[in-house]
Design a protein around this motif. Structure first.
Motif, PDB file in Angstrom:
ATOM      1  N   LEU A 199       0.850  -1.180   0.000  1.00 17.78           N
ATOM      2  CA  LEU A 199       0.000   0.000   0.000  1.00 17.78           C
ATOM      3  C   LEU A 199       0.892   1.238   0.000  1.00 17.78           C
ATOM      4  O   LEU A 199       1.794   1.354   0.832  1.00 17.78           O
ATOM      5  CB  LEU A 199      -0.912  -0.003   1.230  1.00 17.78           C
ATOM      6  N   HIS A 200       0.658   2.153  -0.939  1.00 16.23           N
ATOM      7  CA  HIS A 200       1.451   3.378  -1.062  1.00 16.23           C
ATOM      8  C   HIS A 200       0.583   4.586  -0.697  1.00 16.23           C
ATOM      9  O   HIS A 200      -0.473   4.796  -1.311  1.00 16.23           O
ATOM     10  CB  HIS A 200       1.947   3.572  -2.492  1.00 16.23           C
ATOM     11  N   PHE A 201       1.025   5.380   0.270  1.00 15.47           N
ATOM     12  CA  PHE A 201       0.396   6.669   0.545  1.00 15.47           C
ATOM     13  C   PHE A 201       1.190   7.733  -0.202  1.00 15.47           C
ATOM     14  O   PHE A 201       2.389   7.915   0.039  1.00 15.47           O
ATOM     15  CB  PHE A 201       0.384   6.963   2.044  1.00 15.47           C
ATOM     16  N   LEU A 202       0.522   8.450  -1.117  1.00 13.32           N
ATOM     17  CA  LEU A 202       1.203   9.414  -1.962  1.00 13.32           C
ATOM     18  C   LEU A 202       0.918  10.846  -1.524  1.00 13.32           C
ATOM     19  O   LEU A 202      -0.209  11.179  -1.133  1.00 13.32           O
ATOM     20  CB  LEU A 202       0.765   9.247  -3.424  1.00 13.32           C
ATOM     21  N   ARG A 203       1.946  11.665  -1.627  1.00 16.16           N
ATOM     22  CA  ARG A 203       1.796  13.081  -1.291  1.00 16.16           C
ATOM     23  C   ARG A 203       1.056  13.814  -2.401  1.00 16.16           C
ATOM     24  O   ARG A 203       1.374  13.678  -3.580  1.00 16.16           O
ATOM     25  CB  ARG A 203       3.171  13.704  -1.072  1.00 16.16           C
ATOM     26  N   PHE A 204       0.058  14.601  -2.018  1.00 13.04           N
ATOM     27  CA  PHE A 204      -0.684  15.443  -2.945  1.00 13.04           C
ATOM     28  C   PHE A 204       0.046  16.769  -3.136  1.00 13.04           C
ATOM     29  O   PHE A 204       0.573  17.338  -2.176  1.00 13.04           O
ATOM     30  CB  PHE A 204      -2.093  15.711  -2.388  1.00 13.04           C
ATOM     31  N   PHE A 205       0.076  17.241  -4.375  1.00 16.08           N
ATOM     32  CA  PHE A 205       0.568  18.581  -4.676  1.00 16.08           C
ATOM     33  C   PHE A 205      -0.536  19.358  -5.382  1.00 16.08           C
ATOM     34  O   PHE A 205      -1.304  18.776  -6.164  1.00 16.08           O
ATOM     35  CB  PHE A 205       1.819  18.513  -5.563  1.00 16.08           C
TER      36      PHE A 205
ATOM     37  N   LYS B 150       2.512   4.355   9.589  1.00 15.11           N
ATOM     38  CA  LYS B 150       2.580   3.665  10.879  1.00 15.11           C
ATOM     39  C   LYS B 150       1.230   3.071  11.255  1.00 15.11           C
ATOM     40  O   LYS B 150       1.155   1.952  11.776  1.00 15.11           O
ATOM     41  CB  LYS B 150       3.065   4.631  11.961  1.00 15.11           C
ATOM     42  N   LEU B 151       0.175   3.815  10.967  1.00 15.02           N
ATOM     43  CA  LEU B 151      -1.182   3.345  11.291  1.00 15.02           C
ATOM     44  C   LEU B 151      -1.502   2.070  10.503  1.00 15.02           C
ATOM     45  O   LEU B 151      -2.005   1.088  11.064  1.00 15.02           O
ATOM     46  CB  LEU B 151      -2.181   4.457  10.970  1.00 15.02           C
ATOM     47  N   ALA B 152      -1.210   2.087   9.198  1.00 16.57           N
ATOM     48  CA  ALA B 152      -1.522   0.925   8.352  1.00 16.57           C
ATOM     49  C   ALA B 152      -0.716  -0.299   8.774  1.00 16.57           C
ATOM     50  O   ALA B 152      -1.230  -1.426   8.791  1.00 16.57           O
ATOM     51  CB  ALA B 152      -1.255   1.265   6.888  1.00 16.57           C
ATOM     52  N   MET B 153       0.540  -0.091   9.137  1.00 14.77           N
ATOM     53  CA  MET B 153       1.363  -1.216   9.576  1.00 14.77           C
ATOM     54  C   MET B 153       0.880  -1.742  10.930  1.00 14.77           C
ATOM     55  O   MET B 153       0.883  -2.950  11.177  1.00 14.77           O
ATOM     56  CB  MET B 153       2.826  -0.788   9.632  1.00 14.77           C
ATOM     57  N   ALA B 154       0.434  -0.835  11.799  1.00 15.70           N
ATOM     58  CA  ALA B 154      -0.107  -1.256  13.092  1.00 15.70           C
ATOM     59  C   ALA B 154      -1.394  -2.053  12.921  1.00 15.70           C
ATOM     60  O   ALA B 154      -1.687  -2.971  13.701  1.00 15.70           O
ATOM     61  CB  ALA B 154      -0.355  -0.030  13.969  1.00 15.70           C
ATOM     62  N   GLU B 155      -2.158  -1.730  11.866  1.00 10.73           N
ATOM     63  CA  GLU B 155      -3.385  -2.480  11.577  1.00 10.73           C
ATOM     64  C   GLU B 155      -3.081  -3.887  11.084  1.00 10.73           C
ATOM     65  O   GLU B 155      -3.911  -4.777  11.198  1.00 10.73           O
ATOM     66  CB  GLU B 155      -4.227  -1.729  10.541  1.00 10.73           C
ATOM     67  N   GLY B 156      -1.873  -4.074  10.506  1.00 10.97           N
ATOM     68  CA  GLY B 156      -1.491  -5.413  10.068  1.00 10.97           C
ATOM     69  C   GLY B 156      -1.061  -5.552   8.625  1.00 10.97           C
ATOM     70  O   GLY B 156      -0.749  -6.660   8.174  1.00 10.97           O
ATOM     71  N   ILE B 157      -1.042  -4.445   7.850  1.00  9.23           N
ATOM     72  CA  ILE B 157      -0.566  -4.515   6.470  1.00  9.23           C
ATOM     73  C   ILE B 157       0.957  -4.589   6.484  1.00  9.23           C
ATOM     74  O   ILE B 157       1.628  -3.781   7.122  1.00  9.23           O
ATOM     75  CB  ILE B 157      -1.083  -3.322   5.647  1.00  9.23           C
ATOM     76  N   HIS B 158       1.521  -5.545   5.788  1.00 13.40           N
ATOM     77  CA  HIS B 158       2.952  -5.840   5.903  1.00 13.40           C
ATOM     78  C   HIS B 158       3.861  -4.842   5.206  1.00 13.40           C
ATOM     79  O   HIS B 158       4.969  -4.586   5.675  1.00 13.40           O
ATOM     80  CB  HIS B 158       3.224  -7.235   5.339  1.00 13.40           C
ATOM     81  N   TYR B 159       3.409  -4.292   4.083  1.00  9.24           N
ATOM     82  CA  TYR B 159       4.296  -3.438   3.284  1.00  9.24           C
ATOM     83  C   TYR B 159       3.583  -2.127   2.968  1.00  9.24           C
ATOM     84  O   TYR B 159       2.636  -2.105   2.169  1.00  9.24           O
ATOM     85  CB  TYR B 159       4.721  -4.158   1.998  1.00  9.24           C
ATOM     86  N   VAL B 160       4.043  -1.060   3.596  1.00  5.12           N
ATOM     87  CA  VAL B 160       3.408   0.247   3.434  1.00  5.12           C
ATOM     88  C   VAL B 160       4.487   1.263   3.063  1.00  5.12           C
ATOM     89  O   VAL B 160       5.524   1.355   3.734  1.00  5.12           O
ATOM     90  CB  VAL B 160       2.673   0.697   4.709  1.00  5.12           C
ATOM     91  N   TYR B 161       4.227   2.019   2.008  1.00  3.79           N
ATOM     92  CA  TYR B 161       5.224   2.951   1.473  1.00  3.79           C
ATOM     93  C   TYR B 161       4.686   4.379   1.448  1.00  3.79           C
ATOM     94  O   TYR B 161       3.478   4.616   1.474  1.00  3.79           O
ATOM     95  CB  TYR B 161       5.617   2.531   0.058  1.00  3.79           C
ATOM     96  N   VAL B 162       5.620   5.319   1.392  1.00  2.66           N
ATOM     97  CA  VAL B 162       5.313   6.745   1.244  1.00  2.66           C
ATOM     98  C   VAL B 162       5.890   7.196  -0.091  1.00  2.66           C
ATOM     99  O   VAL B 162       7.068   6.948  -0.386  1.00  2.66           O
ATOM    100  CB  VAL B 162       5.920   7.562   2.396  1.00  2.66           C
ATOM    101  N   GLY B 163       5.058   7.840  -0.915  1.00  2.43           N
ATOM    102  CA  GLY B 163       5.502   8.263  -2.238  1.00  2.43           C
ATOM    103  C   GLY B 163       5.354   9.753  -2.460  1.00  2.43           C
ATOM    104  O   GLY B 163       4.631  10.448  -1.729  1.00  2.43           O
TER     105      GLY B 163
END
Length: 320
Positions: free
Chosen positions: A231-237, A258-271
Motif C-alpha cells: 500500500l502506497h500513501f502518496l503526497r498530494f501537490f 505507521k497506522l496501516a502497519m499497526a493495523e497489520g498490512i505488511h508493506y506500506v510505502y510513502v511516495g
C-alpha cells in the motif's frame, strides 16, 4: 451503450462518451484513440509505483487521451481531461509498442498516464503481443471497469497498480465523479484471478487525510485481500481544480504509514516525498532492510530469489 465501465454511457450516433475517446459510429462503440499514443517514455518501474515487481528494471510507459473519471486533483489533466484532437499524438500501434520496448531493453510495458481502461482494445491487443514476446504487462489504473472486460484483461496481466482514491463513496462522487464499490470489486477480482497488484492512496488534505477512514480502508484490505499487497500513501501537490490546497504534510504520510502497519498490512510505502524509510522494503518478519531505494535507484538488495536473505521468509511479489 458502452459496457466497458460502470458509467454505462448511452450514445447517439456521432456522440462521445464521458471519457472523450469512446464514441458511437455506425451504431457501434469504437475507440477513437487506437494507435494514437499521447506519449511514451522509458521509466523506472518504481515510478508506477511498483516496489515488489522486478525492482530496478526499466518499463516502457504509454497512454492516450481521455479518462472515465474526472478527478479534480488530476496530475495529468492536460491529457486525461482532453479530447483526442486536443492532444498531440504519435502513431504507435501494438507491434510498434512492443518493438519500442524491445529496443529500449524494457522487461515490461505499462499502460498508464491517463486511464488505460478507456483505451481497452488498444491495451489488450498490445498486451497479448507483448506476452507472446515475453514482455510483462503492467496495468496502472483507477480500477473503474466492469467485470467482463476485467476478466479478459486478467488473462494477459502480470501486475497492476490500482489507485484507491479514498474509502468514502461520497468523496469518490465529489472529487472523482465515480463510485467506490466498483473499485473495491476490481481489487477482489484481481485477487481472485491471481494477478499481483499494489495499491495507492493519494492523501488529499481536507478530504482523504482522515485517520478513521484510513483504518476502515486497512481493515477492508485485510479482510478481503490479506496483508501482503503493498500500500502506497502518496503526497498530494496542488494541481488542476484543487490548486489552492496545500501539499500533504510529510507528517501525515508518516502517520498513515505507521497506522496501516499497526493495523497489520505488511508493506506500506510513502511516495512523492523524501522519506527513505517509507521508500525502502523491510522484511515483515525479521524487520531487516531488504531493498534500499535512493530516488529510483536500488543500491541495496538483500533477497535470495523471493526470500529474505536473513530469515528466509518468502516476500510477496515478483523478483529479479
Amino acid at each position: 451503450m458502452c459496457d466497458l465501465c460502470p458509467r454505462a454511457c448511452k450514445l447517439h450516433e456521432g456522440q462521445q462518451g464521458l471519457c472523450f475517446v469512446r464514441a458511437c459510429q455506425d451504431g457501434e462503440i469504437v475507440l477513437t484513440t487506437y494507435g494514437r499514443s499521447s506519449g511514451y517514455c522509458v521509466d523506472p518501474i518504481e515510478k508506477k509505483p511498483l516496489n515488489h515487481f522486478l525492482p530496478g528494471t526499466p518499463v516502457l510507459s504509454f497512454g492516450t487521451a481521455g479518462c472515465n473519471l474526472g478527478c479534480k486533483f488530476c496530475q495529468n489533466w492536460e491529457i486525461s481531461q482532453a479530447k483526442p484532437h486536443e492532444v498531440r499524438h504519435y502513431e504507435l500501434f501494438p507491434a510498434d509498442v512492443v518493438k519500442t520496448a524491445q529496443r529500449a531493453g524494457c522487461l515490461s510495458i505499462a499502460y498508464t498516464y491517463s486511464e488505460a481502461v478507456t483505451f481497452f482494445e488498444y491495451m489488450i491487443d498490445t498486451a497479448r503481443l507483448a506476452r507472446d514476446n515475453r514482455i510483462s504487462n503492467l496495468w496502472i489504473s483507477n480500477g473503474y471497469i466492469n467485470l467482463k472486460p476485467l476478466l479478459e484483461l486478467c488473462k494477459v496481466l502480470d501486475a497492476a497498480n490500482v489507485n484507491l482514491k479514498s474509502f468514502s463513496d461520497a468523496i469518490y462522487r465529489k472529487l472523482n465523479g465515480g463510485r467506490l464499490q466498483p473499485v473495491l470489486d476490481t481489487f477482489k477480482t484481481l485477487h481472485e484471478q491471481g494477478v499481483y497488484f499494489e495499491m495507492t492512496n493519494l492523501v488529499v488534505p481536507g478530504y482523504v487525510d482522515d485517520d478513521k477512514m484510513v483504518k476502515q480502508m486497512c481493515q477492508w484490505i485485510l479482510n478481503n485481500l490479506g496483508p501482503d499487497y503493498p500500500l502506497h500513501f502518496l503526497r498530494f501537490f496542488p494541481k488542476y481544480k484543487l490548486d489552492r490546497l496545500p501539499a500533504t504534510p510529510l507528517s501525515t504520510l508518516v502517520r498513515f504509514r505507521k497506522l496501516a502497519m499497526a493495523e497489520g498490512i505488511h508493506y506500506v510505502y510513502v511516495g512523492n516525498a523524501a522519506y527513505p524509510e517509507g521508500s525502502n522494503t523491510y522484511c515483515h518478519n525479521c524487520k531487516k532492510l531488504l531493498i534500499e531505494r535512493t530516488g529510483y535507484f536500488v543500491p541495496t538488495y538483500n533477497l535470495n530469489g523471493n526470500k529474505c536473505k536473513y530469515c528466509k521468509t518468502a516476500i510477496p511479489g515478483h523478483w529479479v
